[in-house]
Design a protein around this motif. Structure first.
Motif, PDB file in Angstrom:
ATOM      1  N   LEU A 153       0.836  -1.201   0.000  1.00 14.45           N
ATOM      2  CA  LEU A 153       0.000   0.000   0.000  1.00 14.45           C
ATOM      3  C   LEU A 153       0.871   1.251   0.000  1.00 14.45           C
ATOM      4  N   ARG A 154       1.922   1.245   0.796  1.00 16.79           N
ATOM      5  CA  ARG A 154       2.851   2.385   0.796  1.00 16.79           C
ATOM      6  C   ARG A 154       3.475   2.572  -0.587  1.00 16.79           C
ATOM      7  N   ARG A 155       3.836   1.457  -1.219  1.00 18.13           N
ATOM      8  CA  ARG A 155       4.439   1.540  -2.549  1.00 18.13           C
ATOM      9  C   ARG A 155       3.460   2.129  -3.556  1.00 18.13           C
ATOM     10  N   LEU A 156       2.191   1.727  -3.474  1.00 19.03           N
ATOM     11  CA  LEU A 156       1.179   2.237  -4.395  1.00 19.03           C
ATOM     12  C   LEU A 156       0.922   3.727  -4.171  1.00 19.03           C
ATOM     13  N   GLU A 157       0.998   4.164  -2.911  1.00 14.38           N
ATOM     14  CA  GLU A 157       0.854   5.592  -2.635  1.00 14.38           C
ATOM     15  C   GLU A 157       2.013   6.367  -3.262  1.00 14.38           C
ATOM     16  N   SER A 206      -4.563  13.548  -2.223  1.00 12.31           N
ATOM     17  CA  SER A 206      -3.664  12.404  -2.130  1.00 12.31           C
ATOM     18  C   SER A 206      -4.261  11.409  -1.141  1.00 12.31           C
ATOM     19  N   HIS A 207      -3.492  10.408  -0.785  1.00 12.98           N
ATOM     20  CA  HIS A 207      -4.021   9.351   0.077  1.00 12.98           C
ATOM     21  C   HIS A 207      -3.259   9.265   1.401  1.00 12.98           C
ATOM     22  N   ARG A 208      -2.568  10.329   1.772  1.00 12.02           N
ATOM     23  CA  ARG A 208      -1.685  10.265   2.941  1.00 12.02           C
ATOM     24  C   ARG A 208      -2.421   9.842   4.203  1.00 12.02           C
ATOM     25  N   ALA A 209      -3.510  10.546   4.520  1.00 16.49           N
ATOM     26  CA  ALA A 209      -4.236  10.248   5.761  1.00 16.49           C
ATOM     27  C   ALA A 209      -4.835   8.846   5.726  1.00 16.49           C
ATOM     28  N   LEU A 210      -5.349   8.455   4.572  1.00 19.89           N
ATOM     29  CA  LEU A 210      -5.952   7.134   4.422  1.00 19.89           C
ATOM     30  C   LEU A 210      -4.913   6.037   4.614  1.00 19.89           C
ATOM     31  N   VAL A 211      -3.797   6.163   3.927  1.00 19.25           N
ATOM     32  CA  VAL A 211      -2.748   5.147   4.021  1.00 19.25           C
ATOM     33  C   VAL A 211      -2.188   5.085   5.438  1.00 19.25           C
TER      34      VAL A 211
END
Length: 245
Positions: A133-137, A201-206
């Motif tokens: 998931l981190r890689r996809l972000e 972006s997806h920072r908070a979600l990730v």
């Protein structure tokens, strides 16, 4: 090619060529299938979809006629996704007209499905899945200036979150949602919007999923989805009719 990535059609009766066509188009729209990807042998595909070889050939024939796939002959031949398919689908999406009401309905559906998937992903995700998931972000942020690549990266990230939930039904629904998003709100630009901002972006979600905070993950997803809806309503050349709520 991972055949398990393809959603089997939910049909009350016998699976037909149109069902398989729809599954493969959805896979291209959501980035599961990309340009140049090679298909496995027809016998393997037919077995996966549990259909007769002739039914599969009818579906592939339609995709070939519409130039979504190409087939070459010879020892190194085979069937693969046509080059430039992502750009083509983007142009097709730009020609669609979608009402604000339709976009609102899609957003509500997304909040329910993707919110539940995010909640469960925070509880059930494995260390390896969290690392992916981190890689996809990071991949999303890397391609953020490319309209086509950004949409595909966003789609793959949300589908991965659904897979982390451990629910096949949620994963199937998420793929359907991403297909609709790709077709409805892919746009060339978002006026006045900083795509690297936390809202888009997806920072908070990730971060919430990786830390195992299920409630925070659901809230972050819902916030992200509502921001996406708002900016979607600003695209007058795509969203027509009705008023934003």
């Amino acid at each position: 090619m991972d055949l398990n990535a393809f959603r089997l059609p939910r049909s009350a009766g016998k699976i037909g060529a149109d069902d398989i066509y729809g599954v493969l188009i959805e896979a291209m729209a959501t980035g599961v299938l990309r340009e140049g990807d090679r298909f496995p042998a027809e016998s393997q595909l037919a077995a996966h979809f549990r259909v007769a070889p002739m039914t599969l050939r009818q579906a592939l024939g339609r995709l070939r006629d519409e130039e979504y796939i190409v087939t070459t002959r010879g020892r190194t031949g085979g069937t693969s996704v046509a080059m430039g398919i992502a750009d083509r689908m983007e142009q097709e999406a730009l020609g669609l007209e979608v009402s604000v009401e339709e976009l609102r309905d899609l957003t509500d559906w997304r909040c329910g499905v993707s919110g539940a998937a995010s909640f469960l992903a925070a509880l059930r995700g494995t260390p390896a899945e969290r690392e992916e998931l981190r890689r996809l972000e990071e991949e999303f942020l890397r391609v953020i200036d490319s309209t086509t690549e950004r949409r595909l990266a966003d789609s793959l990230l949300h589908i991965h979150i659904a897979k982390m939930s451990g629910s096949r039904r949620l994963t199937t629904a998420e793929r359907e949602i991403q297909d609709q998003l790709t077709r409805f709100i892919r746009v060339t630009s978002y006026p006045g919007m900083d795509l690297s901002h936390d809202d888009m972006s997806h920072r908070a979600l990730v971060q919430a999923i990786v830390s195992g905070d299920a409630e925070a993950a659901r809230r972050a997803l819902e916030h992200h989805v509502e921001i996406t809806y708002y900016w979607g309503t600003q695209q007058s050349h795509i969203v027509r009719g009705g008023d934003a709520r």
